[in-house]
Design a protein around this motif. Structure first.
Motif, short mmCIF file in Angstrom:
data_model
loop_
_atom_site.label_atom_id
_atom_site.label_comp_id
_atom_site.label_asym_id
_atom_site.label_seq_id
_atom_site.Cartn_x
_atom_site.Cartn_y
_atom_site.Cartn_z
N ARG A 50 45.06 32.96 47.28
CA ARG A 50 44.41 33.87 48.22
C ARG A 50 44.87 33.55 49.64
N VAL A 108 29.56 35.95 39.11
CA VAL A 108 30.66 36.75 38.55
C VAL A 108 30.66 36.65 37.03
N PHE A 112 38.98 37.54 30.85
CA PHE A 112 40.42 37.25 30.95
C PHE A 112 41.16 37.88 29.77
N1 LIG Z 1 40.98 38.14 40.34
C1 LIG Z 1 40.25 37.06 40.11
N2 LIG Z 1 38.99 36.98 40.64
C2 LIG Z 1 38.31 35.85 40.37
C3 LIG Z 1 38.85 34.80 39.60
N3 LIG Z 1 37.92 33.82 39.52
C4 LIG Z 1 36.84 34.22 40.25
O1 LIG Z 1 35.81 33.59 40.43
N4 LIG Z 1 37.07 35.46 40.77
C5 LIG Z 1 36.14 36.17 41.65
O2 LIG Z 1 36.00 37.51 41.23
C6 LIG Z 1 36.00 38.40 42.35
C7 LIG Z 1 37.20 39.31 42.27
O3 LIG Z 1 37.00 40.44 42.96
P1 LIG Z 1 38.09 41.06 43.96
O4 LIG Z 1 39.36 40.28 43.92
O5 LIG Z 1 38.13 42.50 43.71
O6 LIG Z 1 37.31 40.85 45.28
P2 LIG Z 1 37.67 40.13 46.63
O7 LIG Z 1 37.92 38.68 46.42
O8 LIG Z 1 38.72 40.90 47.32
O9 LIG Z 1 36.28 40.24 47.38
P3 LIG Z 1 35.41 41.49 47.81
O10 LIG Z 1 36.11 42.74 47.39
O11 LIG Z 1 34.10 41.24 47.11
O12 LIG Z 1 35.31 41.32 49.28
C8 LIG Z 1 36.06 37.57 43.60
O13 LIG Z 1 34.77 37.34 44.07
C9 LIG Z 1 36.67 36.27 43.08
O14 LIG Z 1 36.25 35.20 43.84
C10 LIG Z 1 40.18 34.92 39.07
O15 LIG Z 1 40.74 34.03 38.41
N5 LIG Z 1 40.82 36.08 39.37
#
Ligand SMILES: Nc1nc2c([nH]c(=O)n2[C@@H]2O[C@H](COP(=O)(O)OP(=O)(O)OP(=O)(O)O)[C@@H](O)[C@H]2O)c(=O)[nH]1
Length: 163
Positions: A50, A108, A112
């Motif tokens: 990220r 969450v 997967f």
């Molecule tokens: N894509 C992804 N998301 C994960 C993983 N593990 C995990 O806890 N997450 C959580 O799942 C959410 C994924 O949503 P997203 O990618 O659309 O959202 P984002 O982080 O841009 O945040 P937001 O859209 O809520 O501001 C995030 O809160 C992220 O922290 C992972 O391995 N892959």
């Protein structure tokens, strides 16, 4: 406690100044283990870091994101992989599902899926960096807390991704 004092404390709690935070909505999330075989026949998986200005900055994760209203999990993952990496992925079998409560009150539900084939040129569109890692090396990366059990299991060979 005097009545006025009790009311003041109740107001403070309602305004978020004290007491536990109200629970946030559960985020339904899908993510992919995109696999390839290196020149020695060893399996590698694509991992993503990220950006510094994102929440949970610089943490590593698997590509994916939130399921939108009306979408199925595979459909959502296909869309996310196209948005994030520019690929058209064939979503394979589900691998595991994890429910995790983050310390900020967010929860969450993560599903997967295995991805073994895709078309289109892989391109980093949103991450700080993306790279291919062997399973044994996964614990060297600072992954999101929800993923840590999965990372351990993959590194220890407890969770098999092979067909
Ligand atoms: N894509 C992804 N998301 C994960 C993983 N593990 C995990 O806890 N997450 C959580 O799942 C959410 C994924 O949503 P997203 O990618 O659309 O959202 P984002 O982080 O841009 O945040 P937001 O859209 O809520 O501001 C995030 O809160 C992220 O922290 C992972 O391995 N892959």
């Amino acid at each position: 406690m005097k009545k006025k004092e009790a009311i003041r404390r109740l107001d403070a709690r309602r305004n978020g100044a004290a007491g536990p935070r109200p629970p946030k909505a559960l985020r339904m999330v899908v993510a992919a283990l995109i696999l390839r075989t290196d020149e020695n026949g060893c399996e590698e998986v694509l991992i993503c870091q990220r950006k510094a200005d994102q929440p949970m900055a610089l943490k590593w994760e698997f590509p994916g994101g939130k399921i939108e209203a009306g979408e199925g999990p595979e459909e959502a993952l296909h869309r996310e992989l196209n948005e994030e990496l520019g690929i058209f992925a064939e979503i394979g079998p589900p691998l595991t599902r994890i429910r995790h409560n983050y310390r900020n009150g967010g929860a969450v539900d993560l599903q997967f899926f295995i991805v073994r084939s895709f078309t289109g040129a892989l391109e980093n569109r949103i991450f700080r960096q993306i790279l291919w890692s062997g399973f044994g090396a996964l614990p060297e990366y600072d992954f999101l807390a929800a993923d840590l059990g999965l990372i351990r299991d993959l590194a220890d060979g407890k969770l098999k991704v092979s067909d």
